[in-house]
Write a protein that holds these residues in place. Structure first.
Motif, mmCIF file in Angstrom:
data_model
loop_
_atom_site.group_PDB
_atom_site.id
_atom_site.type_symbol
_atom_site.label_atom_id
_atom_site.label_comp_id
_atom_site.label_asym_id
_atom_site.label_seq_id
_atom_site.Cartn_x
_atom_site.Cartn_y
_atom_site.Cartn_z
ATOM 1 N N ASP A 203 -5.848 11.159 6.696
ATOM 2 C CA ASP A 203 -4.623 11.600 7.365
ATOM 3 C C ASP A 203 -4.817 12.920 8.093
ATOM 4 O O ASP A 203 -4.288 13.121 9.190
ATOM 5 C CB ASP A 203 -3.494 11.765 6.338
ATOM 6 C CG ASP A 203 -3.159 10.452 5.651
ATOM 7 O OD1 ASP A 203 -3.708 9.419 6.059
ATOM 8 O OD2 ASP A 203 -2.358 10.465 4.698
ATOM 9 N N ASP A 204 -5.567 13.835 7.482
ATOM 10 C CA ASP A 204 -5.615 15.205 7.985
ATOM 11 C C ASP A 204 -6.801 15.474 8.897
ATOM 12 O O ASP A 204 -6.915 16.578 9.435
ATOM 13 C CB ASP A 204 -5.668 16.181 6.806
ATOM 14 C CG ASP A 204 -4.421 16.106 5.958
ATOM 15 O OD1 ASP A 204 -3.452 16.811 6.278
ATOM 16 O OD2 ASP A 204 -4.405 15.320 4.993
ATOM 17 N N GLY A 233 -5.285 13.160 -0.510
ATOM 18 C CA GLY A 233 -5.572 13.787 0.775
ATOM 19 C C GLY A 233 -6.963 14.358 0.901
ATOM 20 O O GLY A 233 -7.309 14.895 1.959
ATOM 21 N N ARG A 234 -7.791 14.269 -0.121
ATOM 22 C CA ARG A 234 -9.133 14.840 -0.086
ATOM 23 C C ARG A 234 -10.120 13.817 0.466
ATOM 24 O O ARG A 234 -9.977 12.616 0.274
ATOM 25 C CB ARG A 234 -9.546 15.304 -1.476
ATOM 26 C CG ARG A 234 -8.593 16.334 -2.035
ATOM 27 C CD ARG A 234 -8.763 16.570 -3.528
ATOM 28 N NE ARG A 234 -10.013 17.245 -3.833
ATOM 29 C CZ ARG A 234 -11.041 16.645 -4.410
ATOM 30 N NH1 ARG A 234 -10.974 15.368 -4.755
ATOM 31 N NH2 ARG A 234 -12.136 17.331 -4.675
ATOM 32 N N GLN A 414 -13.021 16.823 12.795
ATOM 33 C CA GLN A 414 -12.060 17.774 13.352
ATOM 34 C C GLN A 414 -10.839 17.885 12.451
ATOM 35 O O GLN A 414 -10.317 16.873 11.965
ATOM 36 C CB GLN A 414 -11.619 17.340 14.753
ATOM 37 C CG GLN A 414 -12.664 17.524 15.817
ATOM 38 C CD GLN A 414 -12.134 17.202 17.212
ATOM 39 O OE1 GLN A 414 -11.056 16.625 17.360
ATOM 40 N NE2 GLN A 414 -12.892 17.572 18.233
ATOM 41 N N HIS A 415 -10.424 19.133 12.236
ATOM 42 C CA HIS A 415 -9.159 19.403 11.542
ATOM 43 C C HIS A 415 -8.158 19.811 12.618
ATOM 44 O O HIS A 415 -8.144 20.960 13.058
ATOM 45 C CB HIS A 415 -9.337 20.511 10.507
ATOM 46 C CG HIS A 415 -8.129 20.744 9.677
ATOM 47 N ND1 HIS A 415 -8.030 21.783 8.776
ATOM 48 C CD2 HIS A 415 -6.945 20.075 9.585
ATOM 49 C CE1 HIS A 415 -6.851 21.751 8.190
ATOM 50 N NE2 HIS A 415 -6.177 20.717 8.663
ATOM 51 N N ASP A 491 1.516 11.826 7.782
ATOM 52 C CA ASP A 491 2.151 10.821 8.638
ATOM 53 C C ASP A 491 2.046 9.423 8.057
ATOM 54 O O ASP A 491 2.643 8.481 8.582
ATOM 55 C CB ASP A 491 1.523 10.850 10.034
ATOM 56 C CG ASP A 491 0.025 10.598 9.989
ATOM 57 O OD1 ASP A 491 -0.566 10.735 8.897
ATOM 58 O OD2 ASP A 491 -0.559 10.287 11.050
ATOM 59 N N ARG A 492 1.276 9.283 6.941
ATOM 60 C CA ARG A 492 1.088 7.950 6.382
ATOM 61 C C ARG A 492 1.425 7.819 4.905
ATOM 62 O O ARG A 492 1.549 6.719 4.397
ATOM 63 C CB ARG A 492 -0.367 7.496 6.596
ATOM 64 C CG ARG A 492 -0.670 7.095 8.012
ATOM 65 C CD ARG A 492 -2.110 6.670 8.170
ATOM 66 N NE ARG A 492 -2.989 7.801 8.399
ATOM 67 C CZ ARG A 492 -4.298 7.699 8.606
ATOM 68 N NH1 ARG A 492 -4.864 6.511 8.582
ATOM 69 N NH2 ARG A 492 -5.028 8.764 8.820
ATOM 70 N N ARG A 493 1.531 8.935 4.192
ATOM 71 C CA ARG A 493 1.728 8.820 2.748
ATOM 72 C C ARG A 493 2.396 10.047 2.156
ATOM 73 O O ARG A 493 2.397 11.136 2.744
ATOM 74 C CB ARG A 493 0.409 8.527 2.052
ATOM 75 C CG ARG A 493 -0.554 9.666 2.010
ATOM 76 C CD ARG A 493 -1.958 9.173 1.717
ATOM 77 N NE ARG A 493 -2.556 8.579 2.897
ATOM 78 C CZ ARG A 493 -3.352 7.520 2.894
ATOM 79 N NH1 ARG A 493 -3.644 6.927 1.750
ATOM 80 N NH2 ARG A 493 -3.853 7.044 4.007
ATOM 81 N N LEU A 494 2.945 9.848 0.951
ATOM 82 C CA LEU A 494 3.499 10.920 0.120
ATOM 83 C C LEU A 494 2.557 11.118 -1.058
ATOM 84 O O LEU A 494 2.199 10.158 -1.753
ATOM 85 C CB LEU A 494 4.902 10.546 -0.375
ATOM 86 C CG LEU A 494 5.479 11.411 -1.503
ATOM 87 C CD1 LEU A 494 5.722 12.839 -1.025
ATOM 88 C CD2 LEU A 494 6.763 10.795 -2.064
#
Length: 552
Positions: A203-204, A233-234, A414-415, A491-494
């Motif tokens: 996601d990030d 998110g990792r 890229q971040h 934008d895709r998950r909690l």
């Protein structure tokens, strides 16, 4: 070579006829190997010759036509600027047919034009220097190695064409090249099949990678890369290079890549992953060593935590164009054993780009590899655009072509720096929990307020609050302070995560009907898309779960 002297040996010439009139050659020249005193029997160890003993022929007894005519090689004698045919031997006539003397080679010897020899013969005639061409193939499939030698003649010079049939050798070389090509194609196919067919896209981060095998003269190596989502998110980023060539190196690479993915699922720190790989590499093949860099990106921290086993440093380009290099925490290559790897960190803030690469990108013969890394830094400082664009620009800037002498793997990460509407899709919220009976109600109230402000559907908000409550309750019962509840939206998950100071990892188990506890993790695993746990670097653990957001 003196053409006049050669022509004198041809039958029918004046000097050949004169020699036949003079009779035989004197005995001193005609008898090969005769020692003084041989006729009187006084030579050492020599007895009287038998009256009918055959006399071996002397070189002067043989005509040039007899000598050249019996050669297995093809011989053609040409004279003048038009290369008129003076003579072809039997081997030449057997290969290409009989030829008429006096006609120009362009019309009488078309095979010479097919072999591309007419311009070469012109050069030999003008320059007076012999020239050789190897393995020239005719339209019928025969191959010849041909030497054109200048001749000195009274009428403007000539050329002696001497051709050796090397068809068997050429066919064998062609079969060898075809075999090597098939082996190379097999190795490239294996190599590509073992690489990720499609990169995971966290996601990030925005990620692109490229792999290019070496040229035809370079055997395929064992370069590889991978992207592994770890949850919460990792993301794990891997690049490696097996120090070998061909199918064997590709096979070892495949085993290492599979092992990396398995170890990554344990969510271990980078140096522990490399420690496990080091032992495995020695077991797979003690004669093969490999380099590897393993890094983990946590969006909550804005940095890469990495470890390196003999691999080249990670480079990071910041938003202002400045490039930093990850210098420390590099141990020996995998498979060497006896080394304790350590982890380091390098900042990867929003707007920055990280590049992981293999030595084929920067290593050149007769050039220090640090110069190649410095050249890559200069190229990266000006490389902007999407990750795949950056990959292409770096490959061009470093001069990587299809004929490069080594295979190359590049991974660009890229971040992105998000603004406007994109920034609204990414949020973070955290709550410090001190423990006590008020911790669970505070956590529920905090989660309810945050999820409502993020405008999630009611059903998703309720599930998120329930998951947060169960994770906090589990931490209160089995963990130790300090505790923290973190909510993260992409934008895709909690993502819901709870950390505490105890390093005992929870596991899902079946609770009996009479049990009063043990259902929290099972509830979370049931309602969430995924869940997991890991030990944190400073001691303690983190337990997390994820919910996929509905498509909008």
């Amino acid at each position: 070579m003196n053409f006049t002297r050669w022509s004198a040996r041809l039958p029918g010439t004046r000097r050949a006829a004169a020699r036949s009139d003079r009779g035989s050659v004197p005995a001193a020249r005609g008898e090969l190997g005769q020692q003084p005193g041989a006729e009187t029997g006084q030579g050492r160890g020599a007895g009287p010759e038998a009256p009918d003993a055959p006399r071996p022929p002397a070189l002067e007894d043989l005509s040039l036509r007899e000598i050249v005519g019996q050669l297995p090689a093809l011989v053609a004698l040409l004279h003048g600027p038009e290369h008129r045919v003076a003579y072809v031997n039997e081997a030449y006539a057997a290969a290409f047919g009989a030829r008429s003397a006096g006609a120009p080679a362009a019309t009488e010897l078309p095979e010479l034009e097919e072999l591309g020899l007419l311009p070469l013969m012109d050069q030999v005639l003008r320059g007076g220097t012999p020239r050789t061409v190897k393995s020239r193939r005719t339209p019928k499939g025969s191959s010849y190695t041909i030497t054109c030698t200048p001749l000195d003649t009274p009428d403007g010079g000539g050329v002696l064409v001497f051709a050796t049939d090397v068809t068997d050798h050429a066919d064998a070389a062609e079969r060898l090249r075809a075999s090597e090509s098939r082996q190379r194609e097999t190795a490239v196919t294996l190599q590509r099949s073992l690489l990720p067919q499609e990169l995971e896209q966290p996601d990030d981060l925005r990620i692109a990678a490229t792999y290019q095998p070496g040229g035809e003269d370079a055997a395929v190596g064992g370069d590889w890369y991978d992207v592994i989502t770890l949850g919460a998110g990792r993301t794990a980023l891997v690049i490696g290079d097996v120090m070998g060539r061909g199918v064997r190196a590709a096979a070892v690479m495949g085993q290492l890549r599979t092992a990396v993915r398995a170890y990554a699922r344990l969510d271990l720190p980078p140096h522990e992953v490399l420690q496990l790989l080091d032992g495995l590499a020695a077991e797979i093949d003690a004669s093969q060593i490999a380099t590897c860099a393993y890094a983990v990106h946590d969006p909550n921290e804005g940095r890469l935590v990495y470890a390196s086993a003999g691999h080249l440093p990670i480079l990071v380009r910041h938003e202002d164009g400045m490039v930093t290099r990850a210098e420390d925490h590099t141990g020996p290559p995998l498979g060497t054993g006896g080394w304790m790897h350590t982890s380091g960190t390098i900042a990867l803030p929003p707007g920055s780009t990280a590049v992981l690469y293999t030595d084929g990108l920067v290593e050149r013969r007769r050039e220090d590899i640090d110069e190649g890394v410095s050249a890559l830094e200069r190229a990266l400082s000006g490389a902007t655009g999407a990750p795949d664009v950056v990959c292409d620009r770096l490959m061009r800037a470093l001069g990587i072509t299809a004929d490069h002498d080594d295979d190359v793997a590049v991974l660009v990460v890229q971040h992105p720096s998000r603004k406007g509407h994109d920034a609204e899709l990414f949020h973070n919220a955290a709550l410090e929990l001190l423990g006590g009976i008020e911790a669970a109600p505070r956590a529920r109230a905090f989660a309810t307020g945050v999820l409502s402000s993020w405008r999630f559907p009611v059903e998703l908000s309720d599930l998120g609050v329930l998951a947060a409550s169960e994770l906090v309750a589990n931490s209160l019962q089995h963990g130790t302070p300090p505790m923290r509840l973190r909510l993260r939206r992409t934008d895709r998950r909690l993502i819901i995560e709870v950390t505490d100071g105890d390093d005992h990892l929870p596991r899902r188990r079946r609770a009996e009907p009479a049990d009063e506890a043990g259902r929290g993790i099972s509830i979370v695993a049931t309602i969430a898309s995924s869940w997991g746990s890991r030990r944190t670097p400073g001691g303690g653990k983190a337990v997390w779960c994820e919910f996929a957001l509905p498509d909008t």
